[in-house]
Each structure stands twice: as C-alpha cells, then as structure tokens.
Design an enzyme around this catalytic site. Sequence first.
Site, PDB file in Angstrom:
ATOM      1  N   LEU C 217       0.827  -1.209   0.000  1.00 23.40           N
ATOM      2  CA  LEU C 217       0.000   0.000   0.000  1.00 23.40           C
ATOM      3  C   LEU C 217       0.860   1.257   0.000  1.00 23.40           C
ATOM      4  O   LEU C 217       1.680   1.456   0.893  1.00 23.40           O
ATOM      5  CB  LEU C 217      -0.897  -0.004   1.237  1.00 23.40           C
ATOM      6  N   ASP C 218       0.663   2.101  -0.999  1.00 23.17           N
ATOM      7  CA  ASP C 218       1.357   3.396  -1.091  1.00 23.17           C
ATOM      8  C   ASP C 218       2.878   3.250  -1.105  1.00 23.17           C
ATOM      9  O   ASP C 218       3.597   4.165  -0.720  1.00 23.17           O
ATOM     10  CB  ASP C 218       0.933   4.325   0.064  1.00 23.17           C
TER      11      ASP C 218
END
Lengths: 274, 274, 274, 274
Positions: C217-218
């Site tokens: 994530l990210d």
Amino acid sequence: MIIVIQCKDRVGLVGSIATILARHQLNIISMREHVDKAEDLFFVRLEVEDGNIGGLEEALKPVLPVGAIISVNPIPYKKIVVLVTKEYHCLADILVRNYFKTLGATVQCVIGNHNTLQNICERFDMPFYHISHEQMSKAAMEQQISDVIQRYAPDYIVLAKFMRILSPAFVARFPMRIINIHHSFLPAFVGANPYKKAFERGVKLIGATAHFVSNELDEGPIIAQQIIPVNHSFTVAAMVKAGQEIETAVLANALKLVIEDRVFVYKNKTVVFG
Amino acid sequence: MIIVIQCKDRVGLVGSIATILARHQLNIISMREHVDKAEDLFFVRLEVEDGNIGGLEEALKPVLPVGAIISVNPIPYKKIVVLVTKEYHCLADILVRNYFKTLGATVQCVIGNHNTLQNICERFDMPFYHISHEQMSKAAMEQQISDVIQRYAPDYIVLAKFMRILSPAFVARFPMRIINIHHSFLPAFVGANPYKKAFERGVKLIGATAHFVSNELDEGPIIAQQIIPVNHSFTVAAMVKAGQEIETAVLANALKLVIEDRVFVYKNKTVVFG
Amino acid sequence: MIIVIQCKDRVGLVGSIATILARHQLNIISMREHVDKAEDLFFVRLEVEDGNIGGLEEALKPVLPVGAIISVNPIPYKKIVVLVTKEYHCLADILVRNYFKTLGATVQCVIGNHNTLQNICERFDMPFYHISHEQMSKAAMEQQISDVIQRYAPDYIVLAKFMRILSPAFVARFPMRIINIHHSFLPAFVGANPYKKAFERGVKLIGATAHFVSNELDEGPIIAQQIIPVNHSFTVAAMVKAGQEIETAVLANALKLVIEDRVFVYKNKTVVFG
Amino acid sequence: MIIVIQCKDRVGLVGSIATILARHQLNIISMREHVDKAEDLFFVRLEVEDGNIGGLEEALKPVLPVGAIISVNPIPYKKIVVLVTKEYHCLADILVRNYFKTLGATVQCVIGNHNTLQNICERFDMPFYHISHEQMSKAAMEQQISDVIQRYAPDYIVLAKFMRILSPAFVARFPMRIINIHHSFLPAFVGANPYKKAFERGVKLIGATAHFVSNELDEGPIIAQQIIPVNHSFTVAAMVKAGQEIETAVLANALKLVIEDRVFVYKNKTVVFG
C-alpha cells in the site's frame, strides 16, 4: 459570516468594531487587520460565527470615520460573467468548479469573441454569447458585450484569456470589477506575446498575474501572481503550454480570494488577506 | 512594540483588548488573531506604534480569562545558545547574522560535542564550549551542557544540527524553549539517516523541519517546513548537500518567527502568524 | 520521435546507439542519459527528428546487452482507462484535457465504484461503467473491473482518487501500468485519512504523490510529488480542499511524464527525464 | 571528470563523441545534450568515470565541426574574485562556503568600493582591497580594480552586490566571465531601486536574477532566477530584507552551476544543465 471594512485610520478602530460585534454576540473566529501608514488607511476582515447581523452595518457606521466602506456578507456568494477568446484552459477550470459548486460563485454566462468555446459551454448548459469583433466597430462590440453583462448584473467580469483590449469607456462602467489573467509575471512582459519575449530574453522563470483591469494596459492592481521554472529546452510553444497551467492556477486562486471577500483595492494596489 | 496574548476564548475579547490599547493611545499597525474552535483557545498578536506601555499588562489582565498568557515586548530581543556537532551550515548562517546584527537576537555561546566548529566560532569571537559525549555518561554530559546554558540564561536553545538525542530530563528543564532542525519533512523519515531513507524510497522531494523539542523523538510542535525537488540523479551525498541548503533556510526562518514573537505553542501544535 | 532504452551498463553504449542513429540519418534533438552505478543500469531517452525508423529496433538490438528494453515511438500516444470514486477534481481535469486533445493520450472509459461522476462523463460523451463494491465480493468486483479494462486494452490504468485498495492479484495483471494519486507527500501519511493525520500532527506543508501501484500500500515507485504550504488556520476540510488542487496538478504532471515516455521503472524507483 | 562541447550541429555528433570516449575506456555516468534548432547549435555535457584523458581533446577535435569549443576538466576547480559594496549577505555566504571548502572554487580576494566588509574578510584571512569610487574617475577606479583582478587571474569575477555600473571597456576585458546578482526577477525592474519599484507596483512576488554581465545594463545572459511571495504587509525595507535571502540563494546556485561547468552561453542566452 464575513465582515470587511476599509476606512481612514485612527486610534481605537479595532476596539470600537469589536465592541459592537460583542454586543451583537458575534464571536470572532478569525481577524485580519492592516494599516497602510503612508496612506493612513485601515483595512479589516473578520470571520464571525453565524448569528444575528440585523442592524449590524448601521451600528458600525457611527463608530467609523466618514466614508468608511462596510460590507457584511452572510454568505460569500458572487455572480460572475466570463469573457473568452479561443483558449480553453481557464474557462474549463471555471466551468468545472461551477458545475460541482466549489467555485463559491455562480457563472451566469460566457461571452466569446470567437465561437471556439461554445461547445464546451453547451456541455455544461452554460449560456454562450458569440459577439465577434469582426465586421463591427470596437465601440459597437463593447456595447453588445456590455448589454449582455448588464442583463445578468454580475458582481465580477472575468477575462479568462480574452484577447481583445477593452476601451477605457468600457472599463469605466465596471470599476475594479473586471479581473484579468495576464500571461506573465507583471511588470515583466507587458502587452502582447509575453512568452515570445520571455523566450528571447532567455528567462528561467515564466509566470502569470491576475489583476483588476484599469485604463492602463496590464497596469491594474495585482491580486495574485505565481511562476514556474523553465529552461533552455523550452520552445515558445512549450512555454505557452507550461504557462497555461500556471495561468489556470493563478486565476482560480485570484477568484477564490475575491469571492471570499479577501481583497481590498486602493490606489493601484491590493490588500489580500489570503 | 509587540503584544501577544493566548487564553481561553470568549465573546468580546478583541473588543476588550483593543479598547484598553486605545485608552493607552496605542495605535494598532497590524493584528493577527486566531481561534481554535475545537480547543476553545484564543491567540492574538498585535504590532502597535511605539507609545507608553506602562501598566499595560496589568490593565489587560482583568479583561482576560483567568490563566491568560500575556507578553508585551517593547523590542523583540532574545538571547540564544546554539548546540552543534560537526556540520557547519546552520551555525555559520546564525553566526553571520549575529555578527551583522540582523538575527534579531544575540547568540551568547556555542556548545559542541565535537570541536570541529570551534575555529569558526573563534573567528567571530564567539565563546565555544567543547563538551564531548565520549568518556562520559549521557547524564554527566547533559549536566555539563545544562550548566553552561544556565550560566547564560538564554531564551532559546537552538540545536543547529546537534546529532545527539537529548534525554527527557534535559528537555524538561527547557520546555518549548529548545528548537531543533530535522533534516526531513516530518513526519516522513523520523530519526536517523533521513536522506538515506529518502534515497532508498525514491522520493522526488526532500525537506527540512524546524520544531520545538518534546520528549518524543522528532515529534514536537512544528514551526516551519520547506522542501526542494530532487530526482534520480541525486546520490545520498547529493541529497545531503542539497538538504543542507534547505535546513539552513528553514532554521533561519523558524528563528525569525520565534524571535519576532510570531509563534504560539499549544498541545503539540503551533499557531504561526508569519 | 522518442527512443527509450533501458539495459545493463557497459562502456560504449552511447557511442554504439548514436552511431546507429547517425547511420539512419536521425538527428538527435535532445538526449537524456543516466547510469545507476549501484545497480549497473543504463537509461537513455532520445528525441530525434522525424525520419525513417524502419528496422531501427532490430539494428539497435545487437549492440545492446542481452535483455535490453527498447521502445521506438513515432508518436507518443497512449490509451488510458480511469478509475474513480466520488471526488471529481482529478477526473474532470483529465476529461477536459482529453476533450481538447492536450492530454497526449486517449481516455477510453471511466469506471466508478459509485455513480457520482457518471453525469460529468456523459457530458463529455465518455463511457462510464458503474461497478459498485457493495453486495459483491472484492474478487468479483475486481473481476468486473478487469473485464472492462481488458476490453479496452489500455496502456495505463489511472486511479484518479479511486478509494478502494486493489488486491495483489489485480495489481499483478497490470504490472507498473497502474498509476495512483495519493493525497500526501509519501512516505508521510501512508494509508487512509492523510489530511486528518496532517492536521493532527500540525504540519506546515501538505502534498500529493503520483506513483505506480505495487503490492504494498502506497509503496510503489514514485513518479512525481509536490507540496503546498498550510498553517494553523487550515481545518481538515480546508486541507482537503487545498490538497485537491495539488493532487490534480501532480497527477496531470505524472501522466504527462509517463505519456511522453519520460519515466523508467526499476526496483522500487523511477528515473524521470522531466 | 567533466567534458563540455559546444559547436555547430550536425548528424552523428553524439555517436562520434561517444565512440571516442569508448576508445579511451571512459564510461559515461551522466550525459546532457541540447540542440538549438533555430541557431543550429549543439551543446553537450558529459560526466565520465575517472580514467585516462591524455590526448582526449586532440582526439575529439577532428570529429567535430571547425570552431568547436571543447573543455575537459579532470577536476572542476575555478578561481574567483568577488566585488562588493556594503551589503554583506552574498559575500558572507561565499566566504563561509570557501572557508569550509564546499564552494567548489577558491575565492582569491575581495574588492570593495567601501571598506564596510573589510572586517568580515579579515576574519576569514581573505585579502581585501578597498578601491573607493570617490575622488577618482571611473576609468581610474576600474583600472585599479582591473589591476588587482589581473594579478590573481581568476576564472570568474563575482559581483556580490557591487553597486557601481561597470563600463563597457571594463566588461570587454572579461567577456562572459563577470557574474552579477540583480535584485529583481529580470526583465522586471531593470536598474536601480527594484524593491521600491516593486513596492509601488504592488507585486505579489519579488525575486533575484544571476546573470553574466554584458554591455547593456541588466541585459546579459541569465543563469538562474528565483522568487519569493510578498504581500501588502511588506514595506520596502521588508522587501529588501526578504530579497536578500533570495539573492544569496540565487547567487550561490548560479556559482555552483558555473563552477560545475553546467552553463553554456550563446547569443544572449544560456543553456544550463542543472
């Protein structure tokens, strides 16, 4: 609720104003004040919690110097008319914000001296008036534009890359109510073809300036300016393209400032409580 | 003259304060006010024309909520002590401004845990104390530092790239009076080696953060931050070098803000009237 | 014409490549080259004047290390599919550029997990697919999205504020072809509610990051980042609003860079010849 | 090792150059190339790994057009002389970098038409020459300055806020070797008192420009420019103070670019491989 006051300066103004607000049980959330010592002018912008503003303007008047400009806006809500030529970037940005109700103002109509941007307006159900500068005197054209504008009675007229110079007579009808986006960081590159001049000068920055229109070309009070870096690899066309991004951003910012009652004009300057 | 007040919010504060200033014939040049609605706190900073401030603080106290913090400074003038390790850039900038009397504060002395920067201090006739962290417990070292500081009784202690972590006990002696420059845009890259982490993450920006020191590492209230763009061509060493420029600028800016009484601290935040 | 090459580094690569271009009578207008010494990787982007590129790729292959990635694009022209949720700002910007043919790419369709943005798409005659995440498993929803995407066979999938986390299985179908705009300057404020976290931390900058989507994530390779200053007067809502401006600008910039073949990806990083 | 070449453009230049580098077993780390199509000029800057550069210049000459300018610098190392008047900020920054050996160049001496900055020079053991403009003709003063400069034979002469206009005769002795910092973003506010003019015009940005000195006042090729935002609260004095920060930063950046052989001059422009 936004309260803005502009008047001659004197000792005690803030106290007098704030005391009256307190009497109206209006709590101050945010306050910005400025005094121009050289001009002896006082500017204040207050955001107060919602409350009873009935009679507020009348209560303020006696404690302020004669000639004070007072504005009490329960909701900052303005109406604007947009003038365009062929370039889409500023207009499209305004139309999108208007459509999604994040402009803080209502766009009433768009006037173009070309019909290039008629289709995008229609897609947003926005009235578009095509008033060509061809086969018509400047005076006649400006009269037609003025007629449309006056039908809508907007607060502001936004020149979103409108490429015709407006006459002093036209400007005089809407004093400090016409906002232009100029494609350079003024006072550099006044007038036509700023990107070509910037290219020839070999600058490392280009910019844009939003300003109120006065009778002198590109000489009106500046509201907002911003720049972006460029370098030797930028052709004039690349500068134009990069410049359009910054023009869009600067005009959007200037409109936000004006719409939210953050801009005061005096002499050839602005006070901006940004 | 600068007047700053921080207290519980209530209706009428601005009016009460401004009325008292008017009674003292003190004209307000510039005023910044902020209310934190969630915390119900009121902050105001006033610049007033020079005049008679005798008894002003006492006159203000009764019209303000209990516990109000009031500061009236005829001349914003602070004393600072600077702590360093080996990097010169922030210290040299501070020494130069101090030498030319443009810092707005007086640097009283410099303390280094290495003696690398002793020579530059001597060139500016600045007392330098070498208190090594070697062959000494942390507590003993901090006691020595604290002793030097207390001899000078500075308003602020500036960590100008001081690379040792200070203990909670030390920090507690100078609450919200220690200013650190951290070499990243917090909260990214807390702790050691931020440029190495930035390089590994492949960021396109690096930055610096000036903040008050609290007991949590790099978690204190932020005063100022800024960034510069980087790209794939930057090695860690190049990031460090570019970062030093922004560290110098951010710390200089933060010191200016603090020295001019523009920074209020509450909870873990600041109000900055920049 | 744009030529990009990524391969193992060795002495003489530029000479070999340039000699072959000269043999094809292709004049180099602009050239950007980078070597990652630690990874021993070579990256080059060439803009050459229009000419005969027949057989160019085949001519280049023998002089390059085994495994070289070569791309010769007579016209940089990409196809994209856009995924959205409810926020309009990034999508509207893309639709406007697409409509005026200044995006450098063609938007083929828009997929939304809400139908909030269906109307704006219809105004631009843009196919809109409403694939709700409700009453459906994540796998089923992603299968539907994937089906629509594969029908259009886009070069890139743009998450223009698509607020659902995509599964590793989905991401694996489109490696380094999904571009996301994250509403913070990564690695600060990974995950949900970055503006709320930024407000609570009292930062003086907020930002946005465009990156390729990887399984973490990210954590994917960053293409572009930018920030804007904020201060104590910004509520979370004001940060969100200000952030939307920067999100729009950063995503537009990242798309431009990717569309013009200016971005190379390796490990978890990018080389960007901006 | 830095190799820079400027010459007429023709097909095959990069290939020819790179082939010769390969023959010398010089691996290219980074390469920047630019062609000005309108002027038909070719510019290239190569960073190559350390290696044998004996005979490299001679080997390159035959494959380049007649009149090519070639520079091979094993170590980018320049000598500079600094001219000042009374303002300290640019000089102090240069002296500090010079003292800590991070300037990438050696400051040989400082010449001042006032003696205000003699003391700071002495603190850094820097020779200072006081050559007053009073009681002396301009020609005589420039002769004295020129004599000092020629004694040191510097690569560049840096006008670090030197407030006298140099005559064309003086400038002609050091063509494209005099670097000036002008306190505005040129071409806005050419000449004296730019901050006063900026104040009167009510601009929202001020800036600084580093440029080579030509015979036209403030008209020479621009190396670097940057700006900072200002607003209505800035007096002329505050603009001067804020401007000094940006002047220091822009001059430091321009010196870095020039010292690292990143700047090419042609006509009235620069190519800067930043």
